[in-house]
Design a protein around this motif. Structure first.
Motif, PDB file in Angstrom:
ATOM      1  N   GLN A 299      40.625  44.049  44.325  1.00 51.45           N
ATOM      2  CA  GLN A 299      41.907  44.754  44.433  1.00 51.45           C
ATOM      3  C   GLN A 299      41.682  46.263  44.493  1.00 51.45           C
ATOM      4  O   GLN A 299      42.328  46.966  45.260  1.00 51.45           O
ATOM      5  CB  GLN A 299      42.818  44.399  43.249  1.00 51.45           C
ATOM      6  CG  GLN A 299      43.440  43.017  43.363  1.00 51.45           C
ATOM      7  CD  GLN A 299      44.153  42.612  42.077  1.00 51.45           C
ATOM      8  OE1 GLN A 299      43.637  42.811  40.980  1.00 51.45           O
ATOM      9  NE2 GLN A 299      45.337  42.032  42.211  1.00 51.45           N
TER      10      GLN A 299
ATOM     11  N   GLU B  25      44.863  34.876  49.544  1.00 57.08           N
ATOM     12  CA  GLU B  25      45.618  33.669  49.295  1.00 57.08           C
ATOM     13  C   GLU B  25      46.792  33.940  48.374  1.00 57.08           C
ATOM     14  O   GLU B  25      46.816  34.946  47.665  1.00 57.08           O
ATOM     15  CB  GLU B  25      44.709  32.644  48.628  1.00 57.08           C
ATOM     16  CG  GLU B  25      43.625  32.175  49.537  1.00 57.08           C
ATOM     17  CD  GLU B  25      42.945  30.992  48.915  1.00 57.08           C
ATOM     18  OE1 GLU B  25      43.666  30.037  48.577  1.00 57.08           O
ATOM     19  OE2 GLU B  25      41.736  31.035  48.746  1.00 57.08           O
ATOM     20  N   VAL B  26      47.712  33.012  48.375  1.00 61.32           N
ATOM     21  CA  VAL B  26      48.822  33.099  47.442  1.00 61.32           C
ATOM     22  C   VAL B  26      48.246  33.265  46.043  1.00 61.32           C
ATOM     23  O   VAL B  26      47.343  32.533  45.645  1.00 61.32           O
ATOM     24  CB  VAL B  26      49.678  31.821  47.500  1.00 61.32           C
ATOM     25  CG1 VAL B  26      50.765  31.856  46.435  1.00 61.32           C
ATOM     26  CG2 VAL B  26      50.289  31.670  48.881  1.00 61.32           C
ATOM     27  N   GLY B  27      48.719  34.260  45.316  1.00 60.58           N
ATOM     28  CA  GLY B  27      48.235  34.460  43.959  1.00 60.58           C
ATOM     29  C   GLY B  27      46.996  35.317  43.866  1.00 60.58           C
ATOM     30  O   GLY B  27      46.490  35.575  42.780  1.00 60.58           O
ATOM     31  N   ALA B  28      46.498  35.774  45.013  1.00 60.40           N
ATOM     32  CA  ALA B  28      45.273  36.572  44.988  1.00 60.40           C
ATOM     33  C   ALA B  28      45.522  37.969  44.426  1.00 60.40           C
ATOM     34  O   ALA B  28      44.587  38.666  44.058  1.00 60.40           O
ATOM     35  CB  ALA B  28      44.686  36.676  46.394  1.00 60.40           C
ATOM     36  N   GLY B  29      46.777  38.363  44.388  1.00 62.35           N
ATOM     37  CA  GLY B  29      47.100  39.676  43.833  1.00 62.35           C
ATOM     38  C   GLY B  29      47.372  40.738  44.877  1.00 62.35           C
ATOM     39  O   GLY B  29      47.073  41.911  44.682  1.00 62.35           O
ATOM     40  N   LYS B  30      47.988  40.345  45.980  1.00 58.52           N
ATOM     41  CA  LYS B  30      48.317  41.299  47.037  1.00 58.52           C
ATOM     42  C   LYS B  30      49.507  42.173  46.645  1.00 58.52           C
ATOM     43  O   LYS B  30      49.574  43.345  46.998  1.00 58.52           O
ATOM     44  CB  LYS B  30      48.659  40.560  48.345  1.00 58.52           C
ATOM     45  CG  LYS B  30      47.554  39.726  48.905  1.00 58.52           C
ATOM     46  CD  LYS B  30      47.954  39.070  50.224  1.00 58.52           C
ATOM     47  CE  LYS B  30      49.104  38.076  50.074  1.00 58.52           C
ATOM     48  NZ  LYS B  30      48.769  36.909  49.223  1.00 58.52           N
ATOM     49  N   THR B  31      50.447  41.557  45.922  1.00 59.86           N
ATOM     50  CA  THR B  31      51.688  42.270  45.637  1.00 59.86           C
ATOM     51  C   THR B  31      51.431  43.539  44.819  1.00 59.86           C
ATOM     52  O   THR B  31      52.070  44.566  45.046  1.00 59.86           O
ATOM     53  CB  THR B  31      52.681  41.340  44.913  1.00 59.86           C
ATOM     54  OG1 THR B  31      52.747  40.108  45.636  1.00 59.86           O
ATOM     55  CG2 THR B  31      54.058  41.956  44.873  1.00 59.86           C
ATOM     56  N   VAL B  32      50.498  43.454  43.885  1.00 60.19           N
ATOM     57  CA  VAL B  32      50.163  44.634  43.086  1.00 60.19           C
ATOM     58  C   VAL B  32      49.629  45.741  43.991  1.00 60.19           C
ATOM     59  O   VAL B  32      49.982  46.917  43.856  1.00 60.19           O
ATOM     60  CB  VAL B  32      49.090  44.283  42.031  1.00 60.19           C
ATOM     61  CG1 VAL B  32      48.893  45.441  41.091  1.00 60.19           C
ATOM     62  CG2 VAL B  32      49.491  43.037  41.279  1.00 60.19           C
TER      63      VAL B  32
ATOM     64  N   PHE C 201      47.352  44.088  33.107  1.00 63.25           N
ATOM     65  CA  PHE C 201      45.971  43.653  33.344  1.00 63.25           C
ATOM     66  C   PHE C 201      45.257  44.782  34.077  1.00 63.25           C
ATOM     67  O   PHE C 201      45.884  45.762  34.485  1.00 63.25           O
ATOM     68  CB  PHE C 201      45.935  42.381  34.191  1.00 63.25           C
ATOM     69  CG  PHE C 201      46.868  42.426  35.376  1.00 63.25           C
ATOM     70  CD1 PHE C 201      46.551  43.154  36.501  1.00 63.25           C
ATOM     71  CD2 PHE C 201      48.090  41.742  35.340  1.00 63.25           C
ATOM     72  CE1 PHE C 201      47.408  43.202  37.584  1.00 63.25           C
ATOM     73  CE2 PHE C 201      48.956  41.799  36.421  1.00 63.25           C
ATOM     74  CZ  PHE C 201      48.624  42.523  37.549  1.00 63.25           C
ATOM     75  N   THR C 202      43.955  44.651  34.227  1.00 60.60           N
ATOM     76  CA  THR C 202      43.246  45.627  35.054  1.00 60.60           C
ATOM     77  C   THR C 202      43.001  45.018  36.425  1.00 60.60           C
ATOM     78  O   THR C 202      42.838  43.798  36.556  1.00 60.60           O
ATOM     79  CB  THR C 202      41.888  46.023  34.443  1.00 60.60           C
ATOM     80  OG1 THR C 202      41.199  44.823  34.109  1.00 60.60           O
ATOM     81  CG2 THR C 202      42.068  46.888  33.215  1.00 60.60           C
ATOM     82  N   LEU C 203      42.964  45.867  37.416  1.00 60.60           N
ATOM     83  CA  LEU C 203      42.748  45.375  38.773  1.00 60.60           C
ATOM     84  C   LEU C 203      41.336  44.817  38.905  1.00 60.60           C
ATOM     85  O   LEU C 203      40.398  45.348  38.313  1.00 60.60           O
ATOM     86  CB  LEU C 203      42.929  46.509  39.784  1.00 60.60           C
ATOM     87  CG  LEU C 203      44.337  47.100  39.908  1.00 60.60           C
ATOM     88  CD1 LEU C 203      44.339  48.201  40.967  1.00 60.60           C
ATOM     89  CD2 LEU C 203      45.353  46.025  40.276  1.00 60.60           C
ATOM     90  N   THR C 204      41.218  43.763  39.682  1.00 58.88           N
ATOM     91  CA  THR C 204      39.879  43.235  39.957  1.00 58.88           C
ATOM     92  C   THR C 204      39.159  44.193  40.898  1.00 58.88           C
ATOM     93  O   THR C 204      39.778  45.054  41.531  1.00 58.88           O
ATOM     94  CB  THR C 204      39.953  41.860  40.642  1.00 58.88           C
ATOM     95  OG1 THR C 204      40.598  42.027  41.902  1.00 58.88           O
ATOM     96  CG2 THR C 204      40.722  40.863  39.806  1.00 58.88           C
TER      97      THR C 204
ATOM     98  N   PRO D 191      42.717  36.202  40.899  1.00 60.67           N
ATOM     99  CA  PRO D 191      42.571  37.087  39.746  1.00 60.67           C
ATOM    100  C   PRO D 191      42.026  36.326  38.549  1.00 60.67           C
ATOM    101  O   PRO D 191      42.200  35.107  38.460  1.00 60.67           O
ATOM    102  CB  PRO D 191      43.997  37.556  39.452  1.00 60.67           C
ATOM    103  CG  PRO D 191      44.812  37.182  40.624  1.00 60.67           C
ATOM    104  CD  PRO D 191      44.111  36.069  41.318  1.00 60.67           C
ATOM    105  N   PRO D 192      41.391  37.035  37.618  1.00 57.21           N
ATOM    106  CA  PRO D 192      40.859  36.371  36.432  1.00 57.21           C
ATOM    107  C   PRO D 192      41.995  35.689  35.661  1.00 57.21           C
ATOM    108  O   PRO D 192      43.130  36.146  35.668  1.00 57.21           O
ATOM    109  CB  PRO D 192      40.255  37.514  35.616  1.00 57.21           C
ATOM    110  CG  PRO D 192      40.761  38.775  36.224  1.00 57.21           C
ATOM    111  CD  PRO D 192      41.154  38.478  37.618  1.00 57.21           C
TER     112      PRO D 192
END
Ligand code: ADP
Ligand code: MG
Length: 737
Positions: A310, A334-341, A304-307, A489-490
């Motif tokens: 992000q 939040e959980v799932g917001a995309g921090k890990t990437v 995917f592309t980063l928001t 994320p989208p």
């Protein structure tokens, strides 16, 4: 009895003839740092830290009792503020009082006697009193000793209720004897302060002590330098304290409290920013400039592309890492917001700069989950993260530790096991701490201190999934730079939340069964593990699992997971659910973190009013993680108003940051302040929900002050510097560095 009463009466009178001399140069020359005193930390001249027994009417015993509740000296007494005021008016003529009216009168005692009554044990004291307008009877219940204490000729202030029949009399609520030279009522007239009191030190005694300290309060040393006061146009410290203790109008305490709140926030921000600057300027980190060599490959192979969010945060971190100053950044999302990437990209940058990165997580489950995610993200760039936890067999663990020590392991994911024992890094440049509040500050520091290549400190990135309002973040984590990834994320599904009433339970269950028949899975969250826990009516996971398996969900496979299980049983239950071997998982909040089952689409939360708002939001984040939309069914009987507001907010919005703001409004910062690991843990005067503007202002001014005078050495900052040292006792050298 008689003896006690006389002593009490004497104290009464002595308290009224206070005459204290306060050094006149209090503001000008006294410097706390110039003299060591009994309370070396209280900013101000020595008399401000003087013992309470200096005050008229306060003996050593009272002083000791006051010290027991944290009021150790005169300054502390002056800062012990009332929580509210009794709005009494000024004295009125006796003859003008109407039946039933409550009023204050100022009278002279003519005679007094104990009157027996027919009711056993009840004693009444009656007194004839008068003022210029006439005479009246005053009545006390069950205070027979007063007959031996009050004497004809005494001048009294009385607060009481008027009764016109059968004869004109006033039932006394509070009274006080006016002594020589005193002309005002402390307990009965005007706005009477009510102090937080204890059994050892009743509110009335406190009121008398503060009154005796009035000359000191009036001369309270100013902490804020003139240039700060000019900018914020707030009353002086002395005026503010006077207004809190002896307000002349109901408005006065409000601006006074704002002034004290501002000062408190300023001291806090000075300390926090000084900590950060100390970290940034006094310690050196390895500069990890991004070349793009590794990061580009990671970015290009993302599915995917980063928001925009992000990308923004990623750029901030990339800039931080490229510097020699240690990064101290908190990443919220939040959980799932995309921090890990974002974390993976930071690791990639460390690797391309020739350094190692370590990721610290609180549990084994999370460590394993992170490893899988990072492995997938970093593999295209040829990086293979290694896992170090207590579960790894000894020989294998030693092999991995060797790889860490030689630098062949470039990215390491681990639990506490990373911190204890002999894990040595070859060239550690970046430490990422997930859910940072679970680690102590020393633990984090221990790892960061392992920084390689002659650096003093590694770059540190803290990640938390608990959204914190900005005001709170600046207070609890003011020593960090704060970034947030807002929104999800989208492609992420929103969660439809519904507050279900008991009479709709069957219908709600049918909705869950419909999902299960479609092949989806569901959670049922209960507040407790077992019945009779705390003897309440709340649903327990164990009972509920049985009830559901035997009744409404007998056609499905029901699992059970809770904190009182053996860890291997719990893990097995969670694994079975994750593998799709069970349809419905009944659980306590153990699922709050660390379980990711994209096929789970419904969550039922029982007795939701027993959970905090942040926790409810965190819980429901467990569903809607896959391609299917999620829904959350919340059971709670409308109870207290706060509970209703929480649940309504939960239903209305999926934005964790907005919920955090609402939560702050409802609860105040209270327990959340426990997040902070250094400095004071409680705000005394400020309320973050109410003092947002003061906080922003305090932070701005703190920066200006430290820009001009980094160690607050200038004489006009001396008391402020003392206040900072006082608030951060564990870092006394902060400003000396
Ligand atoms: P967090 O660590 O904040 O809980 P993750 O980084 O694990 O969130 O991301 C959650 C999910 O969203 C993962 O499956 C991830 O692959 C996906 N994801 C992350 N960023 C994006 C994005 N920009 N577009 C689409 N999906 C994304
Ligand atoms: Mg995550």
């Amino acid at each position: 009895m008689a003896l006690g009463a006389t002593t009490r009466a004497r104290c009464h009178k002595r308290a009224r003839v206070a005459s204290v001399s306060v050094p006149e140069d209090a503001f000008g020359t006294a410097r706390a740092s110039s003299a060591r005193r009994a309370h070396p930390h209280r900013p101000g001249p020595a008399w401000w830290s003087a013992d309470l027994s200096q005050l008229p009417g306060v003996g050593p015993a009272t002083a000791r009792r006051a010290a027991g509740i944290g009021i150790g000296d005169i300054g502390a007494l002056a800062e012990h503020l009332p929580t509210r005021y009794l709005a009494y008016d000024s004295a009125r003529p006796v003859s003008g009082l109407a039946d039933g009216e409550e009023a204050t009168i100022r009278v002279v005692l003519d005679s007094i006697a104990v009157v027996p009554t027919r009711r056993r044990g009840l004693k009444i004291v009656r007194a004839r009193v008068h003022d210029d307008s006439g005479a009246i009877t005053a009545v006390w219940f069950n205070q027979a000793y007063l007959a031996g204490v009050l004497q004809p000729g005494d001048e009294l202030m009385i607060r009481g209720q008027m009764k016109a029949r059968p004869q004109r009399q006033v039932t006394v609520k509070a009274h006080e004897v006016l002594g020589a030279g005193s002309s005002a009522g402390v307990h009965t007239e005007g706005l009477v302060p009510v102090y937080p009191a204890t059994e050892a030190l009743p509110a009335r005694k406190l009121r008398e002590m503060v009154d005796a300290a009035r000359p000191y309060v009036r001369a309270a040393p100013e902490i804020l330098p003139t240039w700060v006061r000019a900018r914020v146009s707030l009353p002086s410290r002395a005026d503010a304290l006077m207004a809190m203790h002896f307000p002349r109008s109901a408005r006065e305490p409000r601006s006074a409290r704002r002034r004290l709140a501002f000062e408190e926030l300023l001291v806090l921000q000075l300390g926090l920013i000084a900590v950060r600057r100390h970290e940034e300027f006094a310690r050196r980190a390895m500069a990890l400039p991004g070349t793009g060599e590794v990061t580009d490959r990671v970015r290009e192979s993302l599915p995917f592309t980063l928001t925009a969010e992000q990308q923004r945060v990623s750029r901030q971190i990339a800039r931080d890492l490229a510097r020699e100053r240690p990064m101290r950044r908190l990443l919220q999302g939040e959980v799932g917001a995309g921090k890990t990437v974002v974390a993976a990209l930071a690791c990639a940058q460390a690797v391309e700069a020739g350094a190692q990165a370590a990721i610290l997580v609180p549990t084994e489950t999370l460590a394993e989950q992170h490893l899988r995610t990072l492995d997938a993200l970093l593999a295209p760039a040829g990086i293979a993260p290694v896992l170090i936890t207590g579960n790894v067999p000894r020989a294998e663990r030693e092999r991995r530790e060797m790889a860490v020590a030689t630098g062949t392991a470039q990215v390491v994911v681990g639990t506490q096991a990373l911190l204890v024992g002999g894990v040595r890094f070859h060239r550690l440049g970046l430490v990422i701490v997930d859910e940072q509040h679970r680690f102590g500050v020393e633990q984090r520091q221990a790892l960061a201190d392992q920084a390689g290549d002659g650096a003093d400190a590694a770059h540190l990135l803290y990640m938390t999934a608990t959204p914190i309002p900005r005001t709170l973040a600046l207070t609890a984590y003011g020593d960090l730079r704060v970034s947030a990834i807002r929104g999800r994320p989208p492609g992420r599904q929103d969660i439809a939340t519904r507050w279900v009433r008991e009479e709709q339970r069957d219908e709600a269950y049918e909705q869950v069964r419909a999902e299960l028949r479609r092949g989806r899975q569901a959670y049922v969250i209960c507040p407790m593990v077992a019945e009779n826990e705390a003897g309440t009516a709340a649903r327990s996971a164990v009972e509920e699992a049985r009830r559901l398996a035997e009744g409404p969900f007998s056609a499905f496979r029901v699992g059970l997971a809770h904190g009182a299980q053996r860890p291997e049983d719990r893990r097995a239950a969670m694994a079975a659910f994750a593998a799709g071997d069970t349809d419905l998982l009944v659980a306590t909040t153990v699922v709050e973190v660390g379980i990711d089952v994209p096929n789970a689409t419904v969550m039922v939360i029982e007795d939701a009013d027993r959970f905090g708002l942040a926790q409810l939001h965190q819980l429901r984040g467990r569903v809607g993680r896959g391609e299917h939309p999620g829904s959350c069914l919340v059971f709670a009987e409308p109870g207290a108003e706060d509970g209703t507001r929480r649940l309504e907010a939960l239903v209305q919005t999926n934005d964790g940051f907005r919920l955090a703001d609402i939560d702050l409004d409802i609860r105040g910062e209270g327990s959340i302040m426990g997040l902070r690991q250094s400095g004071p843990t409680d705000l005394r005067f400020a309320r973050l929900s109410r003092d947002r503007r003061s906080l922003a202002q305090a932070r701005r001014i703190a920066k200006v002050a430290l820009d001009r005078d980094p160690r607050l050495e200038h004489p006009e900052h001396a008391l402020l510097a003392d206040a900072v040292r006082d608030a951060f006792p564990d870092m006394p050298r902060l400003l000396d560095a």
